[in-house]
Structures are given as structure tokens and as C-alpha cells.
Design an enzyme around this catalytic site. Structure first.
Site, mmCIF file in Angstrom:
data_model
loop_
_atom_site.group_PDB
_atom_site.id
_atom_site.type_symbol
_atom_site.label_atom_id
_atom_site.label_comp_id
_atom_site.label_asym_id
_atom_site.label_seq_id
_atom_site.Cartn_x
_atom_site.Cartn_y
_atom_site.Cartn_z
ATOM 1 N N SER A 66 -3.638 10.539 39.115
ATOM 2 C CA SER A 66 -2.675 10.260 40.041
ATOM 3 C C SER A 66 -1.699 8.917 39.587
ATOM 4 O O SER A 66 -2.604 7.895 39.394
ATOM 5 C CB SER A 66 -2.974 10.304 41.485
ATOM 6 O OG SER A 66 -1.937 9.727 42.547
ATOM 7 N N ALA A 67 -0.475 9.223 40.040
ATOM 8 C CA ALA A 67 0.523 7.783 39.811
ATOM 9 C C ALA A 67 -0.038 7.062 40.769
ATOM 10 O O ALA A 67 0.415 5.774 40.755
ATOM 11 C CB ALA A 67 1.751 8.343 39.863
ATOM 12 N N ASP A 68 -0.773 7.387 41.793
ATOM 13 C CA ASP A 68 -0.946 6.555 43.134
ATOM 14 C C ASP A 68 -1.804 5.379 42.662
ATOM 15 O O ASP A 68 -1.520 4.167 42.981
ATOM 16 C CB ASP A 68 -1.775 7.032 43.946
ATOM 17 C CG ASP A 68 -1.167 8.197 44.896
ATOM 18 O OD1 ASP A 68 0.029 8.300 44.584
ATOM 19 O OD2 ASP A 68 -1.696 8.871 45.477
ATOM 20 N N GLU B 212 3.793 7.784 55.015
ATOM 21 C CA GLU B 212 4.233 8.461 53.907
ATOM 22 C C GLU B 212 4.832 9.697 54.345
ATOM 23 O O GLU B 212 4.474 10.493 55.651
ATOM 24 C CB GLU B 212 3.464 8.913 52.816
ATOM 25 C CG GLU B 212 1.943 9.591 53.176
ATOM 26 C CD GLU B 212 1.215 10.337 52.021
ATOM 27 O OE1 GLU B 212 1.856 10.962 51.252
ATOM 28 O OE2 GLU B 212 -0.061 10.291 51.875
ATOM 29 N N LYS C 189 8.257 17.102 46.036
ATOM 30 C CA LYS C 189 7.302 15.939 46.449
ATOM 31 C C LYS C 189 7.601 14.900 45.188
ATOM 32 O O LYS C 189 7.469 15.092 43.887
ATOM 33 C CB LYS C 189 5.851 16.550 45.781
ATOM 34 C CG LYS C 189 4.609 15.500 46.016
ATOM 35 C CD LYS C 189 3.264 16.335 45.449
ATOM 36 C CE LYS C 189 2.141 15.394 44.957
ATOM 37 N NZ LYS C 189 1.053 16.079 44.221
ATOM 38 N N LYS D 64 -10.636 11.976 48.670
ATOM 39 C CA LYS D 64 -11.361 13.392 48.740
ATOM 40 C C LYS D 64 -12.158 13.627 47.783
ATOM 41 O O LYS D 64 -11.708 13.218 46.337
ATOM 42 C CB LYS D 64 -10.476 14.473 48.982
ATOM 43 C CG LYS D 64 -9.739 14.768 50.377
ATOM 44 C CD LYS D 64 -9.080 16.385 50.367
ATOM 45 C CE LYS D 64 -8.650 16.381 51.862
ATOM 46 N NZ LYS D 64 -7.381 15.706 52.060
ATOM 47 N N VAL E 222 1.906 8.618 48.283
ATOM 48 C CA VAL E 222 1.495 7.270 48.352
ATOM 49 C C VAL E 222 2.202 6.169 47.195
ATOM 50 O O VAL E 222 2.566 5.121 47.639
ATOM 51 C CB VAL E 222 -0.264 7.270 48.013
ATOM 52 C CG1 VAL E 222 -0.641 5.723 47.901
ATOM 53 C CG2 VAL E 222 -0.843 7.752 49.149
HETATM 54 N N1 PSU Z 1 -4.743 13.413 49.556
HETATM 55 C C1 PSU Z 1 -5.007 13.882 50.723
HETATM 56 N N2 PSU Z 1 -3.726 14.307 51.321
HETATM 57 C C2 PSU Z 1 -2.706 14.191 50.879
HETATM 58 C C3 PSU Z 1 -2.361 13.559 49.608
HETATM 59 C C4 PSU Z 1 -3.416 13.131 48.916
HETATM 60 O O1 PSU Z 1 -5.988 14.228 51.250
HETATM 61 O O2 PSU Z 1 -1.587 14.705 51.555
HETATM 62 C C5 PSU Z 1 -1.010 13.649 48.994
HETATM 63 C C6 PSU Z 1 -0.689 12.183 49.049
HETATM 64 O O3 PSU Z 1 0.831 11.892 49.189
HETATM 65 C C7 PSU Z 1 -1.029 11.410 47.673
HETATM 66 C C8 PSU Z 1 -0.539 12.692 46.836
HETATM 67 O O4 PSU Z 1 -0.234 10.353 47.338
HETATM 68 O O5 PSU Z 1 -0.989 13.818 47.566
HETATM 69 C C9 PSU Z 1 -1.337 12.679 45.405
HETATM 70 O O6 PSU Z 1 -0.814 13.535 44.615
HETATM 71 P P1 PSU Z 1 -1.086 13.562 43.092
HETATM 72 O O7 PSU Z 1 -2.498 13.870 42.915
HETATM 73 O O8 PSU Z 1 -0.267 14.804 42.582
HETATM 74 O O9 PSU Z 1 -0.833 12.226 42.501
HETATM 75 MN MN MN Z 2 -1.873 14.767 39.354
#
Ligand code: PSU
Ligand code: MN
Length: 308
Positions: A143-145, A28, A89, A162, A109
Site C-alpha cells: 500500500s502507498a499508505d 478519511e 478511491k 487487518k 490513509v
Molecule cells: N483497511 C481497513 N479499512 C479500510 C482501508 C484499509 O481496515 O477502509 C482503506 C483505507 O482507506 C486504506 C486503504 O488507506 O484501504 C488502503 O488501500 P490499499 O491497500 O489499496 O492501499
Molecule cells: Mn495495493
């Protein structure tokens, strides 16, 4: 030809590997643009590719540039991503608009999984995934992940998640969505900076070929959705759990005070944690990404032997 193929810009080496069922590993770019400071981010991006090559697989770092989905980046592309201030992003929501508007987009992700699937890449290495955030009852920040893992057929190799996230609820969400989470040489979910959490995993494997076989069987069964492989940080690089939890709690409190919202939350927390640990967390982050690259490339290689 699928209508999306005209947006794909795949490097020749990767095209060749895909056409010949050779192992390819996606990477990524949000981890480069929003996850780590410069110049560590560029050093990391290059070293990860090198580790994947050393394991006999072809790396494919993914980003959005010039209205195209770039599969494989040049050194110049990496510098641009790492240094440009207004890199977007990109998660699933932002995907079409960033391509249409020809903006520079770093893939999370979620969107890296989308791109990998479009290109025919089955394995994707990162550091940590997004999940259910602490305090989600108030913010609804999930997260959308997780939804992407529910629907897109790519295997993601990470070091767990984390503790900026609510780990038990993240695991519940994945269970509801039918996403297998496989511990690699661990029976509990690793928690990114530390090798262990108190969450027991239903699935674990001691050999990469067992993981490849689960992915292969899932494919043969035509089950939709991803697989998550959780690979613990090496012992020598892991940090003290209590020390990290204190720092994370403070970072989360600060994000609430400063009213950080939406897609800014995760980058804000990552940056705060690096500052508060005076770079110690960054060293751990680098070490676990390298370890994931090695294991991810080995899984991809084992899988390519199964389909030959
Ligand atoms: N967690 C980490 N390092 C990162 C990310 C998450 O320890 O760089 C990044 C990844 O790209 C993940 C994104 O897909 O943050 C998730 O963001 P959000 O929580 O806004 O969906
Ligand atoms: Mn979010």
C-alpha cells in the site's frame, strides 16, 4: 501563499480551530465509500465526528469534490460519498488527476495524510492502514499508505492492521522507513479485530500525553514522516482470532481466483469479510473506529496544550 492553497476548501469552524491551535482531528473518506456498506458507513461517519467533539476536538472529514480538497464535509457531501457508485478511491497516484478532472474522490490513509498536512492538521483517526499484502512476493502489492507514513508529517491513530496483510513485513517496512509505531496501552501490535498479535512493539505509551510529547519532540527535531499509533479494539468488541483468520484466508484465496488487482484488492477483501461474518466484522470495525476517535481526539487535545 502556497500554490496548493487555492485547492483547499476548509470549513470555517476548522479554519478557526487551526488558526487558534485548537485540537483538530482529520478523518478519511475511503472507509466511507469503499470500506463499509451503506447506510452503516454514513452512521459511522457522523458518530465518529460526534465522539471527537465530545472529547473537545474539531472533526475534519476529508474528500475531493468539484476540483477542491474539502476539509470538513456537510451531511449532503457524506450522502454523496456514501451512495455514488463511481467515487474514485484516491491514493497519492490519483490525487492530481481527480482534482483536475473534478471527479468525486474518497481519500485513503495516504491521501488523507497529504490533505491533512496541506491544511495544517496534525492528527488523523482511521480504522486500519494499508500495508504489505500477503503474497506480495508475487504481486508486489504494498500500500502507498506506508510510503506516505515515511514522508508526511501526520500522526495516524489506527487499530493496527487487518490480517489481510502480512503484518511482520508491514512492520519491517515501517522500520526501514523510520516510522515510529507506538502501542497505546499495549506492548504488542493489535491486529484490528483482535487486541493482540505476536509482534512485539519497541514503543508503547500508557498515557495520551506521552504520545503527544513524542509527536511534539519529533516536530521540534524537524524529522519528516508520520507517526503510527496502534490502539487495540476494546475487549468486549474483539473477535476470535482463529475464526477471523480462516475467513480472511478464504477471502484472500478468492481474490487470487478472481484475479482482483491493484486498488480493488483491499475493498474486495473488506466486502468479502463482512459477508462471510454476516456483519459481525462490521460491528467490530465500527467499535474500533469509535475507540480510535476517542483516543485520537485526546492525543490531539494533549498536543495542543503542549504548544500553548
Ligand atoms: N483497511 C481497513 N479499512 C479500510 C482501508 C484499509 O481496515 O477502509 C482503506 C483505507 O482507506 C486504506 C486503504 O488507506 O484501504 C488502503 O488501500 P490499499 O491497500 O489499496 O492501499
Ligand atoms: Mn495495493
Amino acid at each position: 501563499m502556497k500554490t496548493y492553497e487555492k485547492f483547499l476548501d476548509i470549513q470555517d469552524e476548522i479554519k478557526h480551530a487551526l488558526a487558534n491551535n485548537l485540537p483538530v482531528v482529520a478523518l478519511e473518506s475511503t472507509i466511507i465509500s469503499h470500506g463499509m456498506p451503506y447506510p452503516d458507513n454514513v452512521i459511522m461517519a457522523k458518530k465518529v465526528e460526534q465522539i471527537i467533539r465530545e472529547e473537545g476536538a474539531v472533526p475534519a472529514t476529508i474528500a475531493i469534490m468539484n476540483g477542491k480538497i474539502k476539509i470538513g464535509l456537510s451531511d449532503d457531501d457524506l450522502e454523496t460519498l456514501a451512495k455514488t457508485k463511481d467515487v474514485v478511491k484516491v491514493s497519492r497516484r490519483d490525487f492530481a488527476s481527480v482534482i483536475a478532472m473534478k471527479e468525486i474522490g474518497a481519500t485513503t490513509v495516504a491521501s488523507t495524510m497529504m490533505c491533512a498536512e496541506m491544511a495544517g492538521i496534525k492528527f488523523f483517526v482511521t480504522g486500519g492502514i494499508g500495508g504489505v499484502h500477503k503474497g506480495y512476493e508475487q504481486t508486489m502489492d504494498i500500500s502507498a499508505d506506508l510510503e506516505e507514513l515515511a514522508q508526511t508529517n501526520v500522526t495516524v491513530i489506527c487499530a493496527g492492521a487487518k490480517a489481510i496483510l502480512d503484518l511482520p513485513r508491514t512492520m519491517e517496512y515501517l522500520e526501514t522507513k523510520g516510522v515510529p509505531v507506538i502501542g497505546y496501552q499495549t506492548e504488542v501490535l493489535p491486529a484490528f479485530y483482535t487486541r493482540q498479535s505476536d509482534i512485539k512493539l519497541r514503543l508503547h505509551a500508557n498515557h495520551v500525553k506521552d504520545i503527544a510529547n513524542i509527536v511534539y519532540t519529533k516536530d521540534q527535531l524537524a524529522l519528516k514522516g508520520g507517526v503510527l499509533v496502534a490502539n487495540p479494539i476494546p475487549e468486549k468488541d474483539s473477535l476470535d482470532g482463529n475464526y477471523m483468520n480462516d475467513i480472511i484466508d478464504r477471502a484472500v484465496k478468492q481474490s487470487v481466483l478472481e484475479k482482483i488487482e491493484g486498488k480493488d484488492v483491499t475493498p474486495f477483501l473488506l466486502k468479502k469479510i463482512v459477508e462471510e461474518t454476516k456483519g459481525k466484522s462490521l460491528q467490530a470495525n465500527l467499535a474500533l473506529v469509535y475507540n480510535n476517535a476517542k483516543v485520537g481526539a485526546q492525543i490531539a487535545t494533549a498536543y495542543s496544550k503542549l504548544i500553548k
